[in-house]
Design a protein around this motif. Structure first.
Motif, mmCIF file in Angstrom:
data_model
loop_
_atom_site.group_PDB
_atom_site.id
_atom_site.type_symbol
_atom_site.label_atom_id
_atom_site.label_comp_id
_atom_site.label_asym_id
_atom_site.label_seq_id
_atom_site.Cartn_x
_atom_site.Cartn_y
_atom_site.Cartn_z
ATOM 1 N N PHE A 104 0.795 -1.226 0.000
ATOM 2 C CA PHE A 104 0.000 0.000 0.000
ATOM 3 C C PHE A 104 0.827 1.275 0.000
ATOM 4 C CE2 PHE A 104 -2.616 -3.273 2.129
ATOM 5 C CZ PHE A 104 -3.685 -3.292 1.247
ATOM 6 N N TYR A 105 2.059 1.215 0.463
ATOM 7 C CA TYR A 105 2.854 2.443 0.552
ATOM 8 C C TYR A 105 3.084 3.055 -0.827
ATOM 9 C CZ TYR A 105 6.682 5.607 1.692
ATOM 10 O OH TYR A 105 7.474 6.730 1.823
ATOM 11 N N GLN A 106 3.471 2.230 -1.789
ATOM 12 C CA GLN A 106 3.741 2.747 -3.135
ATOM 13 C C GLN A 106 2.467 3.246 -3.811
ATOM 14 O OE1 GLN A 106 6.023 0.056 -5.495
ATOM 15 N NE2 GLN A 106 6.388 1.535 -7.130
ATOM 16 N N ILE A 146 -0.434 10.520 -3.956
ATOM 17 C CA ILE A 146 -0.018 11.820 -3.420
ATOM 18 C C ILE A 146 0.839 12.584 -4.421
ATOM 19 C CG2 ILE A 146 1.354 12.913 -1.599
ATOM 20 C CD1 ILE A 146 0.483 10.640 0.249
ATOM 21 N N ILE A 147 1.725 11.878 -5.114
ATOM 22 C CA ILE A 147 2.590 12.545 -6.102
ATOM 23 C C ILE A 147 1.762 13.111 -7.250
ATOM 24 C CG2 ILE A 147 4.323 12.064 -7.876
ATOM 25 C CD1 ILE A 147 5.692 10.243 -5.861
ATOM 26 N N LYS A 148 0.787 12.365 -7.746
ATOM 27 C CA LYS A 148 -0.050 12.863 -8.835
ATOM 28 C C LYS A 148 -0.899 14.045 -8.391
ATOM 29 C CE LYS A 148 -0.381 8.535 -11.440
ATOM 30 N NZ LYS A 148 -1.289 7.467 -11.949
ATOM 31 N N ALA A 149 -1.264 14.070 -7.108
ATOM 32 C CA ALA A 149 -2.104 15.167 -6.617
ATOM 33 C C ALA A 149 -1.303 16.436 -6.335
ATOM 34 C CB ALA A 149 -2.847 14.725 -5.359
ATOM 35 N N ILE A 172 10.845 11.286 -5.579
ATOM 36 C CA ILE A 172 10.194 9.970 -5.540
ATOM 37 C C ILE A 172 11.110 8.936 -4.879
ATOM 38 C CG2 ILE A 172 9.252 8.106 -6.946
ATOM 39 C CD1 ILE A 172 8.352 10.200 -8.954
ATOM 40 N N LEU A 173 12.387 8.941 -5.288
ATOM 41 C CA LEU A 173 13.324 7.978 -4.715
ATOM 42 C C LEU A 173 13.517 8.198 -3.214
ATOM 43 C CD1 LEU A 173 16.092 7.742 -7.473
ATOM 44 C CD2 LEU A 173 14.487 5.962 -6.779
ATOM 45 N N THR A 174 13.504 9.462 -2.787
ATOM 46 C CA THR A 174 13.675 9.763 -1.368
ATOM 47 C C THR A 174 12.553 9.161 -0.538
ATOM 48 O OG1 THR A 174 14.832 11.826 -1.872
ATOM 49 C CG2 THR A 174 13.873 11.605 0.327
ATOM 50 N N PHE A 175 11.317 9.297 -1.011
ATOM 51 C CA PHE A 175 10.189 8.735 -0.262
ATOM 52 C C PHE A 175 10.134 7.214 -0.370
ATOM 53 C CE2 PHE A 175 8.665 13.133 -0.516
ATOM 54 C CZ PHE A 175 8.203 13.312 0.779
ATOM 55 N N LEU A 176 10.581 6.653 -1.500
ATOM 56 C CA LEU A 176 10.604 5.201 -1.623
ATOM 57 C C LEU A 176 11.610 4.574 -0.673
ATOM 58 C CD1 LEU A 176 10.329 4.568 -5.479
ATOM 59 C CD2 LEU A 176 8.638 4.028 -3.731
ATOM 60 N N ARG A 177 12.657 5.308 -0.333
ATOM 61 C CA ARG A 177 13.689 4.761 0.539
ATOM 62 C C ARG A 177 13.311 4.782 2.009
ATOM 63 N NH1 ARG A 177 18.472 7.462 -3.119
ATOM 64 N NH2 ARG A 177 18.555 5.760 -4.635
ATOM 65 N N PHE A 178 12.100 5.199 2.328
ATOM 66 C CA PHE A 178 11.580 4.986 3.671
ATOM 67 C C PHE A 178 11.118 3.544 3.859
ATOM 68 C CE2 PHE A 178 11.171 9.627 3.564
ATOM 69 C CZ PHE A 178 11.659 9.954 4.821
ATOM 70 N N VAL A 179 11.034 2.785 2.777
ATOM 71 C CA VAL A 179 10.603 1.391 2.818
ATOM 72 C C VAL A 179 11.824 0.501 3.022
ATOM 73 C CG1 VAL A 179 9.388 -0.435 1.581
ATOM 74 C CG2 VAL A 179 8.731 1.956 1.242
ATOM 75 N N PRO A 180 11.865 -0.335 4.053
ATOM 76 C CA PRO A 180 13.047 -1.189 4.281
ATOM 77 C C PRO A 180 13.359 -2.110 3.106
ATOM 78 C CG PRO A 180 11.647 -1.148 6.227
ATOM 79 C CD PRO A 180 10.880 -0.454 5.140
ATOM 80 N N SER A 181 12.326 -2.646 2.455
ATOM 81 C CA SER A 181 12.582 -3.538 1.328
ATOM 82 C C SER A 181 13.232 -2.803 0.157
ATOM 83 C CB SER A 181 11.274 -4.189 0.866
ATOM 84 O OG SER A 181 10.331 -3.206 0.475
ATOM 85 N N GLN A 182 12.924 -1.517 -0.019
ATOM 86 C CA GLN A 182 13.564 -0.740 -1.078
ATOM 87 C C GLN A 182 15.047 -0.524 -0.773
ATOM 88 O OE1 GLN A 182 12.087 0.231 -3.946
ATOM 89 N NE2 GLN A 182 14.039 1.053 -4.658
ATOM 90 N N LEU A 183 15.363 -0.249 0.480
ATOM 91 C CA LEU A 183 16.770 -0.121 0.873
ATOM 92 C C LEU A 183 17.516 -1.427 0.633
ATOM 93 C CD1 LEU A 183 16.414 1.835 4.256
ATOM 94 C CD2 LEU A 183 16.992 2.763 2.008
#
Length: 341
Positions: A229-231, A237-240, A260-271
């Motif tokens: 759900f995070y992505q 939010i980005i489109k809005a 976009i990459l900065t917010f995606l890196r709040f996800v442990p699996s992305q790191l």
């Protein structure tokens, strides 16, 4: 029941010996508890099932990799074709994902299953107050539970890494280069840190909630939120809030992708995915967008181990910081917790 009685007797004798001076070496209550927790983890059906799933995905990924290794090595367009043992962990023909992708999915489940009932199950069974009645410090309990689970996780992943290297040596007959061996060890260490984060998060929830079902469901809900759900929420939010990327200039588009990459890196699996991709693919030179000025003069050659570690250090330090933060918070809550029947 007999094993529990023997366990408390060992703790009492360890605490008694530590208060006396004599020729016998005093037993350490911490390692008594670690041995007991390791035995409980290894013999539990949930660990056996999840470890079996990890082993099954490992065997499937290695079979697909070995079936396609000759094509990958013969591809002259691939800058990583000379790293045979790294290709075993990354190549795929589309039937199964690479092994590190499986770890990014199954690793959280393994960590959650080993820690969601670490404390509250002891309290609900009435063994925690008996444990606190023994001559041991309170922090020994939570430290032993974390160290025991970490030993089991480390043994599992290190065994799989060595199994992959040994299988590659037997099947291909090609010796492994020192840089490949170091990268595989770094991948194993990173996988342990990633699973340890979810282990500490589940221990934190086990300290916070008194019911094991509540802590398990909360941990799984957090995992599902970051995985699914995070992505979706981030895209909405980005489109809005942000403008259409088709109307942006080159510099603005780079800033757009950076946000976009900065917010995606709040996800442990992305790191974890970013770090493992860089470690297992030496040709990856950056984890973010690059300008033409930054790419000018760059030689298209694989990075050294040191350079790859410098690229992924922000991701690794983020996972370590999250792991330490969860453990520190669970330690603080457990030390201040009222233990009663």
């Amino acid at each position: 029941m007999k094993s529990q009685v023997a366990y408390f007797n060992d703790l009492f004798s360890a605490g008694s010996k530590s208060t006396r001076t004599g020729s016998l070496k005093p037993a350490n209550p911490f390692w008594v508890m670690v041995r007991k927790e390791v035995a409980d983890q290894v013999h539990s059906w949930r660990f056996i099932i999840l470890a079996g799933l990890v082993l099954l995905t490992f065997v499937g990924s290695m079979y697909v990799s070995l079936s396609n290794i000759s094509k990958a090595v013969a591809d002259a367009r691939d800058p990583d074709r000379l790293f045979l043992y790294l290709k075993l962990l990354t190549i795929t023909d589309g039937t199964l994902p690479p092994f590190h992708v499986f770890i990014g999915f199954l690793g959280p489940l393994l960590g959650i299953s080993m820690g969601f009932d670490a404390i509250n199950s002891e309290q609900s069974n009435g063994t925690l107050i008996r444990l606190m009645a023994q001559p041991v410090y309170r922090d020994t309990v939570i430290n032993a539970k974390f160290v025991a689970s970490l030993i089991v996780i480390s043994t599992l992943f290190l065994s799989l890494g060595l199994l992959m290297i040994g299988g590659g040596l037997i099947i291909t007959g090609v010796k492994i280069e020192p840089s490949e061996f170091i990268r595989i060890l770094c991948f194993v260490a990173l996988s342990i840190i990633y699973v340890a984060f979810w282990l500490n998060l589940s221990i934190l929830l086990s300290v916070k909630f008194r019911q094991t079902a509540t802590s398990a469901l909360t941990a799984i809900a957090i995992w599902l939120f970051f995985t699914v759900f995070y992505q979706i929420l981030l895209n909405i939010i980005i489109k809005a809030l942000l403008p259409d990327p088709g109307l942006l200039s080159q510099d603005q588009l780079q800033s757009y992708n950076g946000i976009i990459l900065t917010f995606l890196r709040f996800v442990p699996s992305q790191l974890y995915t970013d770090a493992t991709s860089t470690l297992l693919m030496p040709s990856v030179r950056s984890l973010g967008p690059l300008t033409m000025e930054q790419m000018a003069g760059a030689i298209p050659s694989p990075l050294s181990v040191r350079e790859s570690l410098l690229v992924v250090w922000p991701q690794v330090s983020g996972l370590i910081a999250a792991t330490v933060s969860c453990f520190a918070l669970s330690y603080y809550w457990f030390m201040r917790r009222e233990i009663r029947t």
